[in-house]
Structures are given as C-alpha cells and as structure tokens.
Design a protein around this motif. Structure first.
Motif, PDB file in Angstrom:
ATOM      1  N   CYS A  31      41.496  56.361  66.978  1.00 23.29           N
ATOM      2  CA  CYS A  31      42.481  57.429  67.171  1.00 23.29           C
ATOM      3  C   CYS A  31      42.010  58.730  66.517  1.00 23.29           C
ATOM      4  O   CYS A  31      42.266  59.821  67.035  1.00 23.29           O
ATOM      5  N   GLY A  65      41.490  62.261  68.368  1.00 19.03           N
ATOM      6  CA  GLY A  65      42.106  63.489  67.884  1.00 19.03           C
ATOM      7  C   GLY A  65      41.101  64.610  67.713  1.00 19.03           C
ATOM      8  O   GLY A  65      41.377  65.772  68.055  1.00 19.03           O
ATOM      9  N   CYS A  87      41.120  68.193  69.701  1.00 23.15           N
ATOM     10  CA  CYS A  87      41.156  69.465  68.956  1.00 23.15           C
ATOM     11  C   CYS A  87      39.978  70.361  69.334  1.00 23.15           C
ATOM     12  O   CYS A  87      40.119  71.593  69.388  1.00 23.15           O
ATOM     13  N   SER A 139      45.340  67.901  75.251  1.00 24.62           N
ATOM     14  CA  SER A 139      45.693  68.398  73.924  1.00 24.62           C
ATOM     15  C   SER A 139      47.008  69.166  73.956  1.00 24.62           C
ATOM     16  O   SER A 139      47.855  69.009  73.066  1.00 24.62           O
ATOM     17  N   ARG A 150      49.763  66.745  74.293  1.00 17.02           N
ATOM     18  CA  ARG A 150      49.903  66.016  73.038  1.00 17.02           C
ATOM     19  C   ARG A 150      50.714  66.820  72.034  1.00 17.02           C
ATOM     20  O   ARG A 150      51.558  66.281  71.314  1.00 17.02           O
TER      21      ARG A 150
END
Length: 347
Positions: free
Chosen positions: A145, A149, A153, A164, A167
């Motif tokens: 995870c 991430g 980013c 993103s 999210r």
C-alpha cells in the motif's frame, strides 16, 4: 423499481434515474428487454451453432467461441492470446478514453494507438502509458500500500493522476458495495436449472476485482476500506497490467479459460468476468441454448451495480461523476444511461 427480463428476452439497456426527493430510495432502475440472441442458435446443427456464436457475441468473440464450443461438445482449445487481446482492449479503452473524458480531459491517443502495436513493444508502450517508468517492472498486485501511495503521489501518468484525484476527493463509502464472488458452481447450477430463464439469479459478482482480490495489494485494500469505487477502478488497471506482463503467446492464469465444465456447459474468463454457455443437443441439433454473461449477474435486480449506485449520496455535488465511474468500474456489456438531473424522473 426494477424489472426482470421476460422469458426468451435479455437485458438490452439499463436506465438509472436519480430523484433525491424520493426518500430512502432515490435511485430507480429501468430495464429494457429485447429478444435473447442465444435463441438464434436453437434449432441449428451443432457445427453451425458453434461457428455462429462468436459472430453473434463479437464483443468478446474469442471467449464466447470457446465457451460455445465446449457447451456444444467440441474438444475446443482456448485461443488464449485472442482472449487476452479482447480484455486488454476493453480495459485500455476505459482507462485511456472513458476516464479522462469523465474528468473533462482528452483521450490518450498515443496510448490508444499502442493497442494496435503487436508483441512486446506494444505491451511495453501501454505499460509506460499506464504506470510510467519509475514503478518497478513487476506484478502490480504485489505492491505494498505504501508503494501504491508513492506511485499515486508522483502522478507520473494521466492514469495515476486520475486515480490520485479520486483517492483524495472521494469518501471510500461512496459506492462501496460487494457480493460473494461468482463461481463455476454457481454458474453451472444456474445454467442447468429447470427454472424459467427469467428466474432470479443468486446475488454474485464477477469481474476484475474478483480476479485481483487474492493479491497482496488488493487483499490489504479490501481489508482497509472494502470494495470501494477506488479499489474497483484500480482493479481494472491491475488486471490490464497482468495481461500485459504475460508471455506473448499466452494469457495469464487469471484470464485463461482453463476451467473444466460438465457436459453441455462451457465456461470462459472474459474481459468483464466469468462467462457461461449452456446447451442441450438432440439429434445433432441445438434444442435449448442459454448464455449467462458477467452482466447477467452484475446488473441483476438487487445486484452489484444497484447496490453500488445506492451507496452514493444522491444529493452530493459529485453524484453524476461518481455514478459514471461506478458504471465503468463494474463494466457492463449493455448500454447504461444515467439521469441524475431528473429529466427522466417520470419516465
């Protein structure tokens, strides 16, 4: 309100109408049925029916052709590369064309052109367009995870930036819904049932998330937030990457139709999920034919799409956008019309 197709018919179009003033049930699902094309195979010699099936159902013709041949008793061998190409095309059109358009962007035409580029070069071009150059060249489903991430980013690709944004801006509870995974046992039971063709199906789901759910990344995401909209969209990306990472002459195990079926049945893993054909043959001719596509389960009354749409806030500013993304995530093979402005409220 929902309506099931009549015997001898199949779902041709689904219209979803939102009326926030309608209390606890603001979403209405209107089903339009038409003649079931599987009926055109009945009465034909088995050889003719086997040749006709992939032409009638040409959206996933290789998958339908294999399932039909097995159901009709032929010792068919799956054309795994052709089936992989069908799935790659289906996912790529959504990710490079539909998703940017929903956010007001232009399609990624360079990536879409790479679809026609054969062999490892085309696969590499598609992978670069999807995840960029920084992500390690390994199974996306094995990412942590934290690695996911970091990739989100960095925003190296349009796909990463779209995911993103979703999210960051979408509550995981919006559109979150799930059902038990469809199995070949469920499929065989439904195809062999003596019940009318319009009898309700068991509530199951099938698709990219079902194929990805057992990987480390998706097991962790589902444990943390359940089958959210973001997780379902990410599963389409992961499924596409798995297909691109496969050897050039074979589809990956997750998408190869290697399942054994009882006599008179044929199963295949199509782009949208598990597909089943059921045939009864008398005197060399087809006396009964039935097809259960992935959408027969995912779009069933009370099924996955209805539950996911019902989990959206109908009064939210993003209700229309999220509903469109949910349809893409669940990926039906019939047209779905969305009306969240009320134009069809009294239709």
């Amino acid at each position: 309100m929902t309506h099931s197709p009549r015997p001898g018919t199949t779902l041709q179009r689904l219209t979803i109408v939102c009326d926030p003033a309608h209390g606890s049930q603001p979403w209405r699902f209107v089903r339009e049925a038409g003649v079931d094309p599987a009926r055109t195979l009945e009465g034909r010699p088995v050889e003719e029916a086997a040749g006709l099936a992939p032409r009638i159902f040409n959206l996933c013709g290789a998958a339908h052709g294999y399932a039909a041949a097995r159901a009709l008793g032929f010792a068919a061998v799956a054309d795994a590369p052709a089936m992989a190409r069908e799935s790659v095309r289906d996912h790529a059109l959504a990710i490079f064309h539909t998703w940017p358009g929903l956010l007001g962007g232009a399609p990624d035409r360079d990536a879409l052109r790479a679809l026609s580029q054969p062999g490892p070069e085309g696969a590499a071009a598609l992978r670069r367009a999807l995840v960029g150059a920084r992500l390690p060249d390994r199974d996306f489903g094995n990412l942590s995870c934290a690695a996911l991430g970091a990739w989100l980013c960095a925003g190296e690709t349009a796909t990463a930036r779209i995911l993103s944004r979703l999210r960051r801006e979408v509550d995981p509870a919006e559109g979150r819904a799930g059902l038990p995974e469809l199995t070949t046992v469920d499929l065989a039971r439904a195809l062999e049932s003596a019940a009318p063709d319009d009898a309700p199906l068991a509530l199951r789901e099938t698709g990219a998330l079902s194929r990805m759910a057992g990987t480390p990344l998706f097991a962790a995401l589902i444990a943390a937030e359940g089958p959210s909209l973001f997780v379902r969209l990410l599963a389409r990306l992961a499924d596409l990457l798995a297909l691109l990472e496969a050897p050039p002459q074979a589809a990956p195990t997750a998408s190869a139709p290697t399942r054994d079926a009882p006599e008179g049945l044929g199963f295949a893993d199509a782009a949208r999920g598990l597909l089943g054909h059921g045939a009864r043959v008398d005197g060399g001719r087809v006396s009964r034919y039935r097809i259960l596509s992935p959408s027969a389960w995912n779009l069933a009354p009370g099924g996955l799409l209805e539950r996911a749409i019902a989990a959206l806030d109908p009064s939210g500013a993003q209700a229309q956008l999220l509903a469109h993304f949910l349809v893409s995530a669940i990926n039906p093979c019939v047209p779905v019309r969305l009306d969240v402005t009320g134009a069809l409220r009294h239709a």
